[in-house]
Design an enzyme around this catalytic site. Structure first.
Site, mmCIF file in Angstrom:
data_model
loop_
_atom_site.group_PDB
_atom_site.id
_atom_site.type_symbol
_atom_site.label_atom_id
_atom_site.label_comp_id
_atom_site.label_asym_id
_atom_site.label_seq_id
_atom_site.Cartn_x
_atom_site.Cartn_y
_atom_site.Cartn_z
ATOM 1 N N ARG A 1 0.867 -1.174 0.000
ATOM 2 C CA ARG A 1 0.000 0.000 0.000
ATOM 3 C C ARG A 1 0.910 1.233 0.000
ATOM 4 N NH1 ARG A 1 -2.253 -3.359 4.181
ATOM 5 N NH2 ARG A 1 -4.355 -4.116 3.669
ATOM 6 N N LYS B 1 -2.602 -1.964 7.828
ATOM 7 C CA LYS B 1 -3.740 -1.382 8.513
ATOM 8 C C LYS B 1 -3.827 -1.904 9.941
ATOM 9 C CE LYS B 1 -6.628 -0.432 4.480
ATOM 10 N NZ LYS B 1 -7.935 -0.674 3.824
ATOM 11 N N HIS C 1 -2.034 2.475 -5.896
ATOM 12 C CA HIS C 1 -2.797 1.250 -5.658
ATOM 13 C C HIS C 1 -2.928 0.411 -6.920
ATOM 14 C CE1 HIS C 1 -5.328 -1.196 -3.125
ATOM 15 N NE2 HIS C 1 -6.249 -1.240 -4.070
ATOM 16 N N ARG D 1 -0.261 -2.232 -6.770
ATOM 17 C CA ARG D 1 -0.620 -3.282 -5.806
ATOM 18 C C ARG D 1 -1.689 -4.194 -6.399
ATOM 19 N NH1 ARG D 1 -1.265 -4.567 -0.191
ATOM 20 N NH2 ARG D 1 -3.434 -4.847 0.468
ATOM 21 N N HIS E 1 -4.203 -8.853 3.911
ATOM 22 C CA HIS E 1 -5.655 -8.822 4.106
ATOM 23 C C HIS E 1 -6.035 -9.655 5.324
ATOM 24 C CE1 HIS E 1 -6.480 -7.899 -0.424
ATOM 25 N NE2 HIS E 1 -6.245 -6.808 0.281
ATOM 26 N N TYR F 1 -10.030 -10.047 -6.286
ATOM 27 C CA TYR F 1 -9.100 -10.073 -7.401
ATOM 28 C C TYR F 1 -9.386 -11.219 -8.353
ATOM 29 C CZ TYR F 1 -6.452 -6.572 -4.896
ATOM 30 O OH TYR F 1 -6.083 -5.426 -4.263
#
Length: 302
Positions: free
Chosen positions: A149, A173, A245, A248, A271, A280
């Protein structure tokens, strides 16, 4: 930039609108973000009455490219709308550029994917004869080669590089840490930047352990990385909407197209839920269908 107008707007929010401290600060913060975004785009002396809807749309494209959620974008638009409505009321020469703008909707919209050839064109468009060019090459290699990210990229520290293991420690995150591999090309340009370019930069006080620096020796902003990616894509003649992004996203899509295990991709991307990674695979369906058409023996019959 626009500090006088922003201060007047703050007084209006507090006295006439009676907003709570939290909402008051959020509105002012979002307006300042927009003003800060405009500085490298149009210059710090850009008059507030010259702001158009296109300027604001471009700003939200940046927010989207940085992975800002739709709910946060909607709140930001609300703040900008209130700001320009206030200005238009105070000064009839200023029109409200947000009048016809709709609030961003939640959804699973994903940015364009770059092909490998398009990524090569972007890399070729980068000028490696400059210090910034070496830095930019290292950054793009990590965005695409490690699936970072943009917030993870700009937050990298020198001490996050485990060169002997070929790994990076990344803070994702929720401040969750993970280890990601560094590809050979990324490792080469990362080493070149770290050993030959970065030592020549005069460091700001708090930047001694920051990996990627701007010309002034401070940490790069996420918006600046966005502008670098957009500029290189334009030089490469790529018409798609490009952001950090996008690299990524391309990293994940290309891995899945190549047959990578979904859970492995989940770990690489950081994730928390595999359901997030599964988005994806949706883009992969057309690719898979084409593979069946091209290579399944039943489809090869004349």
């Amino acid at each position: 930039m626009w500090e006088k107008e922003i201060q007047l707007f703050g007084n209006y929010l507090k006295i006439e609108r009676g907003l709570s401290g939290h909402s008051h600060e959020a509105y002012l913060r979002d307006v300042r973000k927009f003003a800060l975004y405009l500085v490298p785009v149009v210059g710090k002396d850009f008059s507030i009455d010259r702001v158009t809807e296109d300027h604001i749309l471009d700003f939200f494209n940046v927010l989207h490219g940085l992975g800002i959620e739709a709910s946060s974008q909607a709140r930001c638009l609300s703040g900008l709308r209130s700001f320009f409505q206030f200005l238009a009321t105070e000064n009839p020469l200023i029109s409200d550029p947000t009048t016809h703008m709709k609030s961003p909707q939640k959804g699973r919209h994903l940015p364009d994917t770059l092909s490998y050839d398009e990524i090569e064109l972007i890399l070729q468009a980068n000028d490696l004869s400059t210090n910034e060019g070496v830095r930019n090459r290292a950054m793009i290699e990590l965005l695409y080669g490690s699936g970072l990210r943009v917030s993870e990229l700009v937050g990298l520290k020198l001490t996050d590089i485990y060169a002997d293991l070929g790994l990076l420690k990344v803070r994702g995150k929720g401040d969750k840490e993970r280890l990601v591999p560094i590809g050979r090309e990324a490792f080469y340009y990362l080493t070149l930047y770290r050993e030959q370019v970065r030592p020549s930069i005069s460091l700001k006080k708090d930047a001694h352990n920051v990996l990627f620096l701007n010309r002034r020796g401070a940490m790069l902003s996420r918006v600046m990385v966005f502008l670098i990616c957009k500029d290189l894509a334009a030089k490469a003649g790529i018409q798609k909407s490009i952001s950090p992004h996008t690299f990524r996203h391309s990293f994940a899509t290309h891995l899945i197209e190549g047959g990578a295990d979904l859970r492995a991709v989940q770990e690489l991307l950081g994730h928390e839920s595999i359901l997030t990674t599964e988005i994806y695979t949706h883009l992969d369906r057309a690719y898979l269908s084409q593979m069946v058409q091209d290579f399944h023996p039943m489809n090869r019959k004349n």
